[in-house]
Design an enzyme around this catalytic site. Structure first.
Site, PDB file in Angstrom:
ATOM      1  N   VAL A  60      50.377  44.096  44.426  1.00  0.00           N
ATOM      2  CA  VAL A  60      51.132  43.647  43.257  1.00  0.00           C
ATOM      3  C   VAL A  60      51.080  44.655  42.111  1.00  0.00           C
ATOM      4  CG1 VAL A  60      49.257  42.388  42.093  1.00  0.00           C
ATOM      5  CG2 VAL A  60      51.623  41.547  41.911  1.00  0.00           C
ATOM      6  N   TYR A  61      50.173  45.621  42.158  1.00  0.00           N
ATOM      7  CA  TYR A  61      50.088  46.603  41.078  1.00  0.00           C
ATOM      8  C   TYR A  61      51.325  47.495  41.080  1.00  0.00           C
ATOM      9  CZ  TYR A  61      45.063  45.445  40.829  1.00  0.00           C
ATOM     10  OH  TYR A  61      43.845  44.812  40.711  1.00  0.00           O
ATOM     11  N   SER A  62      52.072  47.444  39.987  1.00  0.00           N
ATOM     12  CA  SER A  62      53.307  48.224  39.838  1.00  0.00           C
ATOM     13  C   SER A  62      54.251  47.997  41.013  1.00  0.00           C
ATOM     14  CB  SER A  62      53.001  49.724  39.689  1.00  0.00           C
ATOM     15  OG  SER A  62      52.193  49.956  38.558  1.00  0.00           O
TER      16      SER A  62
END
Length: 351
Positions: A60-62
């Site tokens: 989900v990061y970036s």
């Protein structure tokens, strides 16, 4: 650098690990996703040179770009490092692209491996609780991922303690791959895990990897009562770590004094406190600039005195919730009685 086993597993990780939540190619929340490939490569290179072998990311990061950037940077050194990634938060619009179902976990690991450019991750972490999926389904899916060779070890993050205990018992009973650790919010301004999760970790031989050990940046010491950051600053734009700000500023006043006595920074004091806590295997640091990373790295060599740790504990202790305060009412008189009569049997008062 110092190293530790990850819980009771045989995996050796650096006491400081590097979190890549800021890595991006342009996607993500602007206040957080600030570090593009060139700067990210410089940070990872400095971390490797300092002895860090443990790198943390998440799908989900970036919107997946953190994994892509990290994978590209580590492509030539994959066998030297431990990579952890996570799954569970929503990825894309289809209804089943979220949660801890077998369908989503299998889809997630395959896409994470593709973005990272590797055939396996060292650690695969269930990133959130999922009340809609049976626990047994989640655990069987995680076990299948390990058995398929797509991950070597498992972890959890942001789960309630009762569910972790239930999961561990199910994993033992069924011979499923076990959790090795929990990735948990832990800092001087976020000590909630001490009530349930630290005893749980000690009972089951789990490690703890501490995220946001600087309280979302507050414990860097750069903030004051009159200046909480610019509009694009992370703490001003993304208040993801709730705590009592006035109590926090009183804490910072004392931390500055302790830091000055050691010739250290406030951030180093904050990190050294977490490093000294029971069951903590590794503390996840993050940085967008090399000087920030260098400052954080120095924390591994800072040893706070016992009286300094005790004072910081007292300054940040929260109220004991139920059943904690009832347990204290039972345990404290016993402890006093035993201390007063060393070697003598304890005979409780009659009700």
């Amino acid at each position: 650098m110092l190293y530790s086993r990850l819980g009771d597993s045989g995996l050796i990780v650096s006491r400081l690990s590097f979190g890549t939540m800021t890595f991006t190619r342009g996607a993500g929340l602007a206040a957080i996703a600030k570090t593009e490939l060139k700067d990210a490569a410089a940070l990872v290179g400095r971390a490797l040179d300092a002895g860090i072998n443990f790198f943390d990311t998440a799908d989900v990061y970036s919107d997946g770009e953190s994994e892509e950037v990290l994978g590209q940077i580590l492509a030539g050194r994959r066998d030297e490092v431990v990579i952890a990634t996570k799954a569970g938060w929503r990825m894309h619009r289809p209804l089943n692209r979220s949660g801890l179902s077998a369908a989503h976990l299998q889809w997630s690991i395959d896409h994470s491996l593709k973005r990272l450019g590797t055939d396996h991750v060292d650690i695969f972490i269930a990133h959130r609780d999922d009340v809609n999926t049976p626990l047994e389904e989640t655990l069987q899916a995680l076990d299948a991922i390990v058995r398929a060779g797509k991950a070597r070890y498992l972890g959890y993050s942001n789960w309630p303690a009762w569910k972790v205990a239930a999961a561990l018992e199910l994993q033992r009973a069924n011979g499923w791959a076990p959790f090795t650790h929990g990735q948990l919010l832990y800092s001087l301004v976020s000590r909630d895990i001490e009530a349930e999760f630290v005893p749980l970790a000690q009972r089951y031989g789990l490690g703890i990897t501490a995220w946001s050990p600087l309280g979302g940046g507050f414990l860097t010491g750069k903030y004051s009562r009159d200046n909480m950051g610019e509009a694009d600053d992370r703490l001003a734009s993304y208040d993801g770590v709730p705590f009592d700000r006035e109590k926090g500023f009183a804490l910072l006043d004392r931390m500055r004094e302790i830091a000055a006595a050691h010739g250290a920074s406030v951030a180093q004091v904050a990190l050294a406190w977490v490093l000294a806590r029971p069951a903590v295997s590794s503390v996840i640091i993050g940085a967008t600039r090399l000087h920030q990373l260098d400052d954080n790295l120095a924390a591994v060599n800072l040893a706070l005195a016992p009286d300094e740790i005790a004072e910081l504990d007292a300054l940040t202790a929260g109220p004991r919730g139920y059943p904690g305060f009832m347990i204290d009412r039972i345990d404290q008189p016993i402890a006093r009685a035993l201390a007063a009569r060393p070697g003598a049997p304890y005979i409780p008062d009659q009700a």
